[in-house]
Design a protein around this motif. Sequence first.
Motif, short mmCIF file in Angstrom:
data_model
loop_
_atom_site.label_atom_id
_atom_site.label_comp_id
_atom_site.label_asym_id
_atom_site.label_seq_id
_atom_site.Cartn_x
_atom_site.Cartn_y
_atom_site.Cartn_z
N THR A 234 0.82 -1.20 0.00
CA THR A 234 0.00 0.00 0.00
C THR A 234 0.86 1.26 0.00
N ASP A 235 1.85 1.31 0.85
CA ASP A 235 2.66 2.52 0.98
C ASP A 235 3.88 2.53 0.06
N ASP A 236 4.60 1.41 -0.02
CA ASP A 236 5.85 1.41 -0.79
C ASP A 236 5.68 0.94 -2.24
N LYS A 237 4.51 0.41 -2.58
CA LYS A 237 4.22 -0.09 -3.93
C LYS A 237 5.19 -1.19 -4.38
N ALA A 238 5.88 -1.80 -3.43
CA ALA A 238 6.80 -2.89 -3.76
C ALA A 238 6.01 -4.19 -3.95
N PRO A 239 6.42 -5.03 -4.89
CA PRO A 239 5.73 -6.30 -5.10
C PRO A 239 5.80 -7.20 -3.87
N ARG A 240 4.71 -7.84 -3.55
CA ARG A 240 4.65 -8.78 -2.43
C ARG A 240 4.89 -10.19 -2.95
N ALA A 241 5.11 -11.12 -2.04
CA ALA A 241 5.48 -12.49 -2.41
C ALA A 241 4.27 -13.38 -2.64
N TYR A 242 3.21 -12.81 -3.22
CA TYR A 242 2.06 -13.65 -3.58
C TYR A 242 1.32 -13.03 -4.75
#
Length: 116
Positions: free
Chosen positions: A69-77
């Motif tokens: 939500t805040d960093d817009k980094a891809p999550r591991a799913y």
Amino acid sequence: MSKNTQRIALTALLVTASLLAACTQEQQNKISRDIQNWTGTNGVLEVYAGDKLVRRFLKVDKISTALGTDDKAPRAYRYGYGVLDENLNRVADPDEKKVYFEVSDYSNTVFFENPR
């Protein structure tokens, strides 16, 4: 089609091709994924535990990468929507419903376009 319209169309095609050629491979892949996400597919997602099929989702139109939500980094799913094939018969039976699913990057999954 008039000669002027043909020239405009040809110029637009050449500009588009030039822009795509200047893109990196990753940018081209992202454009391709965006187009596929826009057009959709009739995908099948299979989830395995070892060599045993444990879940199958049918009529998957796309699988998306979760972003923070805040960093817009891809999550591991990854996540998406599809019909849960409870009896694993590769048919979306009337009693099987469309559900939301999430799969870890570390899970054993296969996603493919339904050949039917």
